[in-house]
Scaffold this motif. Structure first.
Motif, short mmCIF file in Angstrom:
data_model
loop_
_atom_site.label_atom_id
_atom_site.label_comp_id
_atom_site.label_asym_id
_atom_site.label_seq_id
_atom_site.Cartn_x
_atom_site.Cartn_y
_atom_site.Cartn_z
N VAL A 89 0.82 -1.20 0.00
CA VAL A 89 0.00 0.00 0.00
C VAL A 89 0.86 1.26 0.00
CG1 VAL A 89 -0.23 0.14 2.52
CG2 VAL A 89 -2.03 1.08 1.05
N SER A 90 2.07 1.17 0.56
CA SER A 90 2.96 2.33 0.58
C SER A 90 3.40 2.72 -0.82
CB SER A 90 4.19 2.02 1.44
OG SER A 90 4.89 0.89 0.93
N GLU A 91 3.33 1.77 -1.76
CA GLU A 91 3.73 2.04 -3.15
C GLU A 91 2.53 2.26 -4.07
OE1 GLU A 91 6.02 -1.34 -4.21
OE2 GLU A 91 7.70 -0.86 -2.88
N GLN A 92 1.40 1.64 -3.74
CA GLN A 92 0.26 1.65 -4.65
C GLN A 92 -0.85 2.62 -4.26
OE1 GLN A 92 0.51 -0.09 -7.45
NE2 GLN A 92 2.50 -0.85 -6.74
N HIS A 93 -0.77 3.21 -3.08
CA HIS A 93 -1.86 4.07 -2.62
C HIS A 93 -2.08 5.24 -3.58
CE1 HIS A 93 0.32 7.68 -1.12
NE2 HIS A 93 1.33 6.83 -1.02
N GLY A 94 -3.35 5.56 -3.78
CA GLY A 94 -3.69 6.69 -4.64
C GLY A 94 -3.61 6.41 -6.12
N LYS A 95 -3.31 5.16 -6.51
CA LYS A 95 -3.19 4.80 -7.92
C LYS A 95 -4.34 3.88 -8.31
CE LYS A 95 1.89 4.80 -7.64
NZ LYS A 95 3.11 3.97 -7.81
N LEU A 96 -5.10 4.27 -9.30
CA LEU A 96 -6.23 3.47 -9.75
C LEU A 96 -5.74 2.31 -10.61
CD1 LEU A 96 -9.31 3.11 -9.87
CD2 LEU A 96 -9.28 4.51 -11.95
N TYR A 97 -6.15 1.10 -10.25
CA TYR A 97 -5.79 -0.11 -10.98
C TYR A 97 -7.00 -0.60 -11.77
CZ TYR A 97 -5.19 -5.18 -11.61
OH TYR A 97 -5.14 -6.45 -12.12
N HIS A 98 -6.79 -0.89 -13.04
CA HIS A 98 -7.82 -1.51 -13.88
C HIS A 98 -7.31 -2.87 -14.32
CE1 HIS A 98 -10.93 1.55 -14.53
NE2 HIS A 98 -9.97 2.45 -14.48
N GLY A 99 -8.03 -3.92 -14.00
CA GLY A 99 -7.59 -5.24 -14.42
C GLY A 99 -8.25 -6.34 -13.62
N PRO A 100 -7.80 -7.57 -13.81
CA PRO A 100 -8.36 -8.71 -13.08
C PRO A 100 -7.94 -8.69 -11.61
CG PRO A 100 -6.47 -9.42 -14.35
CD PRO A 100 -6.73 -7.99 -14.74
N VAL A 101 -8.68 -9.39 -10.78
CA VAL A 101 -8.32 -9.54 -9.36
C VAL A 101 -8.19 -11.03 -9.05
CG1 VAL A 101 -9.44 -7.39 -8.69
CG2 VAL A 101 -10.73 -9.54 -8.57
N MET A 102 -7.61 -11.33 -7.92
CA MET A 102 -7.38 -12.71 -7.55
C MET A 102 -8.61 -13.33 -6.90
SD MET A 102 -3.49 -12.52 -6.02
CE MET A 102 -3.56 -14.26 -5.56
N ARG A 103 -8.88 -14.57 -7.27
CA ARG A 103 -9.94 -15.35 -6.64
C ARG A 103 -9.40 -16.75 -6.37
NH1 ARG A 103 -12.85 -18.90 -9.65
NH2 ARG A 103 -14.65 -18.60 -8.27
N LEU A 104 -9.92 -17.37 -5.33
CA LEU A 104 -9.44 -18.69 -4.93
C LEU A 104 -9.90 -19.76 -5.92
CD1 LEU A 104 -7.93 -20.16 -2.56
CD2 LEU A 104 -10.21 -20.67 -1.64
N VAL A 105 -8.97 -20.62 -6.32
CA VAL A 105 -9.30 -21.74 -7.20
C VAL A 105 -9.80 -22.91 -6.37
CG1 VAL A 105 -8.43 -23.40 -8.87
CG2 VAL A 105 -7.60 -21.05 -8.91
N SER A 106 -8.99 -23.30 -5.37
CA SER A 106 -9.34 -24.42 -4.51
C SER A 106 -8.63 -24.27 -3.18
CB SER A 106 -8.95 -25.74 -5.17
OG SER A 106 -9.12 -26.81 -4.26
N SER A 107 -9.35 -24.51 -2.09
CA SER A 107 -8.74 -24.44 -0.77
C SER A 107 -7.85 -25.65 -0.51
CB SER A 107 -9.82 -24.35 0.31
OG SER A 107 -10.70 -25.46 0.23
N GLU A 108 -7.99 -26.68 -1.33
CA GLU A 108 -7.20 -27.90 -1.13
C GLU A 108 -5.74 -27.69 -1.53
OE1 GLU A 108 -9.04 -31.11 -3.15
OE2 GLU A 108 -10.86 -31.08 -1.90
N ASP A 109 -5.52 -27.00 -2.65
CA ASP A 109 -4.14 -26.75 -3.06
C ASP A 109 -3.71 -25.30 -2.82
OD1 ASP A 109 -5.61 -25.53 -5.01
OD2 ASP A 109 -5.02 -26.87 -6.62
N ASN A 110 -4.61 -24.53 -2.22
CA ASN A 110 -4.27 -23.16 -1.79
C ASN A 110 -3.76 -22.28 -2.94
OD1 ASN A 110 -4.93 -24.09 0.74
ND2 ASN A 110 -2.81 -24.38 1.38
N THR A 111 -4.44 -22.35 -4.06
CA THR A 111 -4.00 -21.55 -5.20
C THR A 111 -5.08 -20.56 -5.63
OG1 THR A 111 -4.80 -23.25 -6.73
CG2 THR A 111 -2.46 -23.32 -6.10
N TYR A 112 -4.62 -19.44 -6.15
CA TYR A 112 -5.52 -18.41 -6.66
C TYR A 112 -5.34 -18.31 -8.17
CZ TYR A 112 -6.06 -16.61 -1.86
OH TYR A 112 -6.34 -16.47 -0.52
#
Length: 205
Positions: free
Chosen positions: A140-163
């Motif tokens: 946040v110290s580097e990204q604050h105040g900057k608008l990001y346009h793009g995909p976000v992370m979502r969980l694929v499976s809690s079994e293998d802990n991947t997004y």
């Protein structure tokens, strides 16, 4: 040693996201604190009071915002502190950041909200919310105040802990968590500057 570890990763309470289905923006914080764990209302404690001041700067009402968090229970650990009156060490609960596994456990909840809440912007407050959506390397110290346009992370499976990254693109605006000013009052001006930029964005929609 085992007892200490169990204490460090205790949690309490559960707080649902709250707000309209078509808010002015979706706010993603870190995790509930002591007050929120009891009353079930997000951002209702000490940090919540600061947040309401930020909302005044944005000229928005709490009822116009959907308020959520990356983790829904209060993560805490016990620490010993000297009591000024008795001059004795007392053990008390203190907030701590949620662990990676805790964030994974509650990831489907935030994923569902991001997918279903119809909002033009996502406002992340603090590192935890930012990193949960945009990756662990984000600060946040580097990204604050900057608008990001793009995909976000979502969980694929809690079994293998991947997004994975969403196909849909979102507008994400990071700033510091309201509680950060308790430790660094100099951040108040920075947050106000960020919110001034964010206000221009939400007023365009």
């Amino acid at each position: 040693m085992a007892k200490k570890r169990s204490q460090e990763f205790n949690v309490e309470g559960f707080v649902y996201g709250q707000g309209p289905s078509h808010p002015k923006f979706l706010l993603v914080g870190e995790a509930p604190g002591e007050t929120e764990a009891v009353n079930g209302i997000p951002f209702s404690g000490r940090a919540g009071k600061e947040l309401m001041r930020f909302f005044e700067l944005l000229e928005v009402d709490r009822t116009e915002v959907y308020i959520s968090s990356a983790f829904r229970s209060r993560p805490y650990r016990y620490k010993e502190k000297m009591d000024r009156k008795t001059q004795q060490l007392v053990s008390r609960k203190y907030n701590r950041p949620p662990t990676k596994q805790e964030l994974i456990a509650h990831a489907p909840l935030l994923d569902y909200e991001v997918e279903t809440i119809q909002t033009p912007y996502i406002l992340t407050m603090g590192n935890i919310g930012l990193q949960r959506l945009l990756g662990p390397k984000m600060k946040v110290s580097e990204q604050h105040g900057k608008l990001y346009h793009g995909p976000v992370m979502r969980l694929v499976s809690s079994e293998d802990n991947t997004y994975t990254w969403t196909e849909k693109h979102y507008a994400v605006f990071p700033t510091f968590h309201p509680a950060s000013i308790f430790y660094n009052r100099q951040l108040v001006e920075t947050i106000h500057e960020d919110l001034a930029q964010f206000k221009k964005l939400i007023n365009k929609t």
